[in-house]
Design a protein around this motif. Sequence first.
Motif, PDB file in Angstrom:
ATOM      1  N   GLU A  86       0.810  -1.219   0.000  1.00 39.21           N
ATOM      2  CA  GLU A  86       0.000   0.000   0.000  1.00 39.21           C
ATOM      3  C   GLU A  86       0.845   1.270   0.000  1.00 39.21           C
ATOM      4  O   GLU A  86       0.459   2.262  -0.602  1.00 39.21           O
ATOM      5  N   ILE A  87       1.983   1.264   0.685  1.00 41.22           N
ATOM      6  CA  ILE A  87       2.769   2.493   0.748  1.00 41.22           C
ATOM      7  C   ILE A  87       3.793   2.593  -0.375  1.00 41.22           C
ATOM      8  O   ILE A  87       4.356   3.648  -0.601  1.00 41.22           O
ATOM      9  N   GLY A  88       4.035   1.503  -1.090  1.00 40.13           N
ATOM     10  CA  GLY A  88       5.014   1.512  -2.175  1.00 40.13           C
ATOM     11  C   GLY A  88       4.464   2.188  -3.421  1.00 40.13           C
ATOM     12  O   GLY A  88       3.258   2.228  -3.660  1.00 40.13           O
ATOM     13  N   SER A  89       5.354   2.724  -4.229  1.00 40.78           N
ATOM     14  CA  SER A  89       4.931   3.328  -5.495  1.00 40.78           C
ATOM     15  C   SER A  89       4.474   2.214  -6.437  1.00 40.78           C
ATOM     16  O   SER A  89       4.912   1.064  -6.312  1.00 40.78           O
ATOM     17  N   PRO A  90       3.587   2.540  -7.372  1.00 39.52           N
ATOM     18  CA  PRO A  90       3.031   1.495  -8.250  1.00 39.52           C
ATOM     19  C   PRO A  90       4.086   0.698  -9.018  1.00 39.52           C
ATOM     20  O   PRO A  90       3.902  -0.504  -9.235  1.00 39.52           O
ATOM     21  N   ASP A  91       5.183   1.315  -9.401  1.00 37.26           N
ATOM     22  CA  ASP A  91       6.182   0.577 -10.161  1.00 37.26           C
ATOM     23  C   ASP A  91       7.057  -0.317  -9.282  1.00 37.26           C
ATOM     24  O   ASP A  91       7.752  -1.192  -9.787  1.00 37.26           O
ATOM     25  N   MET A  92       7.017  -0.143  -7.964  1.00 36.24           N
ATOM     26  CA  MET A  92       7.846  -0.935  -7.058  1.00 36.24           C
ATOM     27  C   MET A  92       7.056  -1.933  -6.212  1.00 36.24           C
ATOM     28  O   MET A  92       7.643  -2.683  -5.448  1.00 36.24           O
ATOM     29  N   ARG A  93       5.741  -1.953  -6.336  1.00 36.75           N
ATOM     30  CA  ARG A  93       4.920  -2.794  -5.454  1.00 36.75           C
ATOM     31  C   ARG A  93       5.241  -4.273  -5.549  1.00 36.75           C
ATOM     32  O   ARG A  93       5.402  -4.952  -4.548  1.00 36.75           O
ATOM     33  N   GLY A  94       5.320  -4.790  -6.727  1.00 36.33           N
ATOM     34  CA  GLY A  94       5.620  -6.214  -6.891  1.00 36.33           C
ATOM     35  C   GLY A  94       7.003  -6.564  -6.383  1.00 36.33           C
ATOM     36  O   GLY A  94       7.212  -7.590  -5.740  1.00 36.33           O
ATOM     37  N   LEU A  96       8.784  -4.951  -4.065  1.00 38.43           N
ATOM     38  CA  LEU A  96       8.826  -4.872  -2.605  1.00 38.43           C
ATOM     39  C   LEU A  96       8.022  -5.996  -1.946  1.00 38.43           C
ATOM     40  O   LEU A  96       8.404  -6.497  -0.887  1.00 38.43           O
ATOM     41  N   GLY A  97       6.915  -6.375  -2.564  1.00 36.76           N
ATOM     42  CA  GLY A  97       6.089  -7.436  -2.002  1.00 36.76           C
ATOM     43  C   GLY A  97       6.786  -8.790  -1.972  1.00 36.76           C
ATOM     44  O   GLY A  97       6.507  -9.623  -1.117  1.00 36.76           O
ATOM     45  N   CYS A  98       7.706  -9.010  -2.895  1.00 33.63           N
ATOM     46  CA  CYS A  98       8.434 -10.281  -2.942  1.00 33.63           C
ATOM     47  C   CYS A  98       9.402 -10.438  -1.776  1.00 33.63           C
ATOM     48  O   CYS A  98       9.704 -11.554  -1.372  1.00 33.63           O
ATOM     49  N   PHE A  99       9.895  -9.322  -1.244  1.00 32.65           N
ATOM     50  CA  PHE A  99      10.897  -9.411  -0.199  1.00 32.65           C
ATOM     51  C   PHE A  99      10.356  -9.953   1.119  1.00 32.65           C
ATOM     52  O   PHE A  99      11.111 -10.505   1.911  1.00 32.65           O
ATOM     53  N   ILE A 100       9.075  -9.821   1.372  1.00 31.98           N
ATOM     54  CA  ILE A 100       8.497 -10.375   2.607  1.00 31.98           C
ATOM     55  C   ILE A 100       8.641 -11.893   2.588  1.00 31.98           C
ATOM     56  O   ILE A 100       9.098 -12.500   3.552  1.00 31.98           O
ATOM     57  N   GLN A 101       8.244 -12.523   1.507  1.00 30.93           N
ATOM     58  CA  GLN A 101       8.355 -13.976   1.415  1.00 30.93           C
ATOM     59  C   GLN A 101       9.811 -14.430   1.367  1.00 30.93           C
ATOM     60  O   GLN A 101      10.174 -15.441   1.938  1.00 30.93           O
ATOM     61  N   LEU A 102      10.634 -13.656   0.696  1.00 24.49           N
ATOM     62  CA  LEU A 102      12.053 -13.995   0.610  1.00 24.49           C
ATOM     63  C   LEU A 102      12.723 -13.915   1.973  1.00 24.49           C
ATOM     64  O   LEU A 102      13.578 -14.722   2.305  1.00 24.49           O
ATOM     65  N   MET A 103      12.288 -12.951   2.799  1.00 21.46           N
ATOM     66  CA  MET A 103      12.856 -12.794   4.130  1.00 21.46           C
ATOM     67  C   MET A 103      12.592 -14.046   4.991  1.00 21.46           C
ATOM     68  O   MET A 103      13.485 -14.513   5.689  1.00 21.46           O
TER      69      MET A 103
END
Length: 106
Positions: A86-94, A96-103
């Motif tokens: 929600e807080i990420g820019s539209p071009d970075m959302r995907g 940034l979202g991948c890093f949660i699972q990768l973590m």
Amino acid sequence: IVTYQEGSWIAGLVSAGCLASSLVAGPCMDFFGRRFTLMVVTSLSFLVGLILILFSTSVVQLYIGRLLNGAGMGFVMSTASVYIIEIGSPDMRGYLGCFIQLMWAA
């Protein structure tokens, strides 16, 4: 002294807490908000679980502490993904979202 059976329960209750709290995280995010849920609810779950584990005098206290730590992990996985996207820019959302699972996988 923890028996083999009790050790199995101690290890498995983290997953049970994660499952249960991920189901509760959605309504909690809607009611309290994403940021409050991520900062307060998750932190309290981890803190109370850690205190119970550190000062446990019985296996039941270890069970509850591990269950609460799993609940904190379920809240983090559910809430952080939504909040970051929600807080990420539209071009970075995907990205940034991948890093949660990768973590959690690494």
